[in-house]
Design a protein around this motif. Structure first.
Motif, PDB file in Angstrom:
ATOM      1  N   ILE A 287      -7.173 -29.633  -4.317  1.00 11.01           N
ATOM      2  CA  ILE A 287      -6.988 -29.394  -3.031  1.00 11.01           C
ATOM      3  C   ILE A 287      -7.877 -28.301  -2.479  1.00 11.01           C
ATOM      4  N   SER A 288      -8.607 -28.508  -1.243  1.00  9.91           N
ATOM      5  CA  SER A 288      -9.576 -27.709  -0.738  1.00  9.91           C
ATOM      6  C   SER A 288      -8.681 -26.355  -0.554  1.00  9.91           C
ATOM      7  N   ASN A 289      -9.539 -25.255  -0.354  1.00  7.67           N
ATOM      8  CA  ASN A 289      -9.295 -24.075  -0.267  1.00  7.67           C
ATOM      9  C   ASN A 289      -8.578 -23.709   1.013  1.00  7.67           C
TER      10      ASN A 289
ATOM     11  N   GLY B  66      -9.521 -27.518   7.563  1.00  7.79           N
ATOM     12  CA  GLY B  66     -10.348 -27.903   8.699  1.00  7.79           C
ATOM     13  C   GLY B  66      -9.283 -28.396   9.693  1.00  7.79           C
ATOM     14  N   ALA B  67      -9.961 -28.862  10.727  1.00  4.56           N
ATOM     15  CA  ALA B  67      -9.314 -29.451  11.858  1.00  4.56           C
ATOM     16  C   ALA B  67      -8.352 -30.401  11.675  1.00  4.56           C
ATOM     17  N   SER B  68      -8.661 -31.222  10.687  1.00  2.42           N
ATOM     18  CA  SER B  68      -7.361 -32.167  10.031  1.00  2.42           C
ATOM     19  C   SER B  68      -6.867 -31.737   8.844  1.00  2.42           C
ATOM     20  N   GLY B  69      -6.738 -30.794   8.282  1.00  3.79           N
ATOM     21  CA  GLY B  69      -6.027 -30.167   7.290  1.00  3.79           C
ATOM     22  C   GLY B  69      -6.836 -30.202   6.018  1.00  3.79           C
ATOM     23  N   PRO B  70      -6.395 -29.722   5.102  1.00  5.84           N
ATOM     24  CA  PRO B  70      -6.764 -29.694   3.643  1.00  5.84           C
ATOM     25  C   PRO B  70      -7.297 -31.249   3.188  1.00  5.84           C
ATOM     26  N   TYR B  71      -8.413 -31.023   2.222  1.00  7.33           N
ATOM     27  CA  TYR B  71      -8.685 -32.391   1.774  1.00  7.33           C
ATOM     28  C   TYR B  71      -8.083 -32.234   0.314  1.00  7.33           C
ATOM     29  N   ILE B  72      -7.651 -33.376  -0.180  1.00  2.00           N
ATOM     30  CA  ILE B  72      -7.142 -33.637  -1.409  1.00  2.00           C
ATOM     31  C   ILE B  72      -7.846 -34.629  -2.273  1.00  2.00           C
ATOM     32  N   SER B  73      -8.379 -34.308  -3.516  1.00  2.00           N
ATOM     33  CA  SER B  73      -9.282 -35.302  -4.088  1.00  2.00           C
ATOM     34  C   SER B  73      -8.813 -35.560  -5.417  1.00  2.00           C
ATOM     35  N   THR B  74      -8.850 -36.649  -6.126  1.00  2.00           N
ATOM     36  CA  THR B  74      -8.219 -37.046  -7.282  1.00  2.00           C
ATOM     37  C   THR B  74      -9.104 -38.198  -8.054  1.00  2.00           C
ATOM     38  N   ARG B  75      -8.864 -38.164  -9.433  1.00  2.71           N
ATOM     39  CA  ARG B  75      -9.497 -39.243 -10.285  1.00  2.71           C
ATOM     40  C   ARG B  75      -8.339 -40.417 -10.376  1.00  2.71           C
ATOM     41  N   LYS B  76      -8.658 -41.593 -10.365  1.00  2.00           N
ATOM     42  CA  LYS B  76      -7.753 -42.749 -10.761  1.00  2.00           C
ATOM     43  C   LYS B  76      -8.300 -43.680 -11.615  1.00  2.00           C
ATOM     44  N   ILE B  77      -7.576 -43.996 -12.535  1.00  2.00           N
ATOM     45  CA  ILE B  77      -7.960 -45.185 -13.526  1.00  2.00           C
ATOM     46  C   ILE B  77      -7.349 -46.427 -13.175  1.00  2.00           C
ATOM     47  N   GLU B  78      -8.113 -47.346 -12.924  1.00  2.00           N
ATOM     48  CA  GLU B  78      -7.361 -48.779 -12.717  1.00  2.00           C
ATOM     49  C   GLU B  78      -7.511 -49.391 -14.036  1.00  2.00           C
TER      50      GLU B  78
ATOM     51  N   GLU C 279     -13.097 -31.389  -7.821  1.00  2.00           N
ATOM     52  CA  GLU C 279     -12.908 -30.318  -6.952  1.00  2.00           C
ATOM     53  C   GLU C 279     -13.462 -30.699  -5.696  1.00  2.00           C
ATOM     54  N   ALA C 280     -12.845 -30.126  -4.503  1.00  2.00           N
ATOM     55  CA  ALA C 280     -13.105 -30.272  -3.343  1.00  2.00           C
ATOM     56  C   ALA C 280     -13.295 -29.191  -2.419  1.00  2.00           C
ATOM     57  N   ASN C 281     -13.788 -29.049  -1.309  1.00  2.00           N
ATOM     58  CA  ASN C 281     -13.827 -27.657  -0.378  1.00  2.00           C
ATOM     59  C   ASN C 281     -13.437 -28.475   0.749  1.00  2.00           C
ATOM     60  N   SER C 282     -13.309 -27.692   2.014  1.00  2.00           N
ATOM     61  CA  SER C 282     -12.718 -28.172   3.350  1.00  2.00           C
ATOM     62  C   SER C 282     -13.540 -28.745   4.329  1.00  2.00           C
ATOM     63  N   SER C 283     -14.823 -28.592   3.806  1.00  2.00           N
ATOM     64  CA  SER C 283     -15.836 -29.543   4.494  1.00  2.00           C
ATOM     65  C   SER C 283     -15.799 -30.996   3.997  1.00  2.00           C
ATOM     66  N   GLY C 284     -15.250 -31.433   3.050  1.00  2.00           N
ATOM     67  CA  GLY C 284     -15.041 -32.632   2.598  1.00  2.00           C
ATOM     68  C   GLY C 284     -16.016 -32.814   1.414  1.00  2.00           C
ATOM     69  N   LEU C 285     -16.658 -31.972   0.889  1.00  2.00           N
ATOM     70  CA  LEU C 285     -17.708 -32.046  -0.322  1.00  2.00           C
ATOM     71  C   LEU C 285     -16.644 -32.369  -1.564  1.00  2.00           C
ATOM     72  N   VAL C 286     -16.938 -33.335  -2.337  1.00  7.39           N
ATOM     73  CA  VAL C 286     -16.205 -33.569  -3.475  1.00  7.39           C
ATOM     74  C   VAL C 286     -17.208 -33.642  -4.783  1.00  7.39           C
ATOM     75  N   VAL C 287     -16.903 -32.743  -5.801  1.00  5.79           N
ATOM     76  CA  VAL C 287     -17.582 -32.422  -6.694  1.00  5.79           C
ATOM     77  C   VAL C 287     -17.071 -33.256  -8.024  1.00  5.79           C
ATOM     78  N   PHE C 288     -17.556 -33.630  -9.089  1.00  6.44           N
ATOM     79  CA  PHE C 288     -16.849 -34.251 -10.315  1.00  6.44           C
ATOM     80  C   PHE C 288     -17.825 -34.321 -11.389  1.00  6.44           C
ATOM     81  N   PRO C 289     -17.445 -34.015 -12.773  1.00  2.00           N
ATOM     82  CA  PRO C 289     -18.472 -34.526 -13.693  1.00  2.00           C
ATOM     83  C   PRO C 289     -18.028 -35.815 -14.346  1.00  2.00           C
ATOM     84  N   ALA C 290     -19.178 -36.681 -14.800  1.00  3.85           N
ATOM     85  CA  ALA C 290     -18.928 -37.807 -15.395  1.00  3.85           C
ATOM     86  C   ALA C 290     -19.791 -38.115 -16.483  1.00  3.85           C
ATOM     87  N   GLN C 291     -19.512 -39.010 -17.374  1.00  5.15           N
ATOM     88  CA  GLN C 291     -20.430 -39.497 -18.349  1.00  5.15           C
ATOM     89  C   GLN C 291     -21.244 -40.659 -17.922  1.00  5.15           C
TER      90      GLN C 291
END
Length: 173
Positions: free
Chosen positions: A5-7, A10-22, A59-71
């Motif tokens: 969840i962003s720290n 912003g104007a529309s509230g915190p961003y929540i980011s997640t990984r999902k496996i289908e 991880e995410a910030n309130s400007s909408g940037l989402v960062v994540f590691p991958a292989q």
């Protein structure tokens, strides 16, 4: 699955980011706007056509940037991805052979990202230019024999903190 969840909101509230496996398995990275009901399904930030396996450390910030590691490359390399907004095309920030699951990104509110890489260095990347800026590590980077795997960064992106050892025990730097 990992989630962040962003720290602050912003104007529309915190961003929540997640990984999902289908089933498949397909890996998806989603970003949700916590106060906008129209995006309850989430904005797809990425899918596994760009990588072989997304890691849990989203991880995410309130400007909408989402960062994540991958292989990538048949899981022979680790890579750091970052993206904003909808769509499924985050940018590859950098790759780190051999494959590693120890990359834990930390974004600031000013879109700076810090990580510890496989060479035991603390690096900073600025979104979206992504030039690596070495901050600490072995040899000329401060003489650290080890640095912690989860560096932190202040909300303004000006201060980075991490655990390190210069030969006389661990300390906070």
């Amino acid at each position: 699955a990992g989630a962040a969840i962003s720290n602050k909101g912003g104007a529309s509230g915190p961003y929540i980011s997640t990984r999902k496996i289908e089933p498949g398995p397909l890996y998806w990275i989603y970003r949700f706007d916590s106060l906008a009901p129209s995006t309850q399904g989430g904005n797809i930030i990425s899918n596994s056509t760009q990588y072989d396996s997304a890691q849990n450390f989203v991880e995410a910030n309130s400007s909408g940037l989402v960062v994540f590691p991958a292989q990538i490359n048949g899981v022979t390399e680790a890579a750091l991805f970052a993206g904003k907004g909808g769509g499924i095309n985050p940018l590859k920030v950098a790759s780190f052979p051999p494959a590693s699951t120890n990359i834990r990104p930390a974004p600031s509110e000013t879109d700076r990202i810090v990580i510890r890489d496989n060479a035991n260095r603390i690096l900073r990347y600025d979104y979206p230019s992504f030039a690596a800026i070495p901050l600490a590590g072995p040899g000329a980077l401060g003489g650290f024999s080890t640095v912690g795997r989860e560096p932190g960064i202040s909300s303004d992106g000006e201060v980075t903190a991490f655990i390190g050892n210069r030969g006389s025990g661990e300390g906070l730097f």
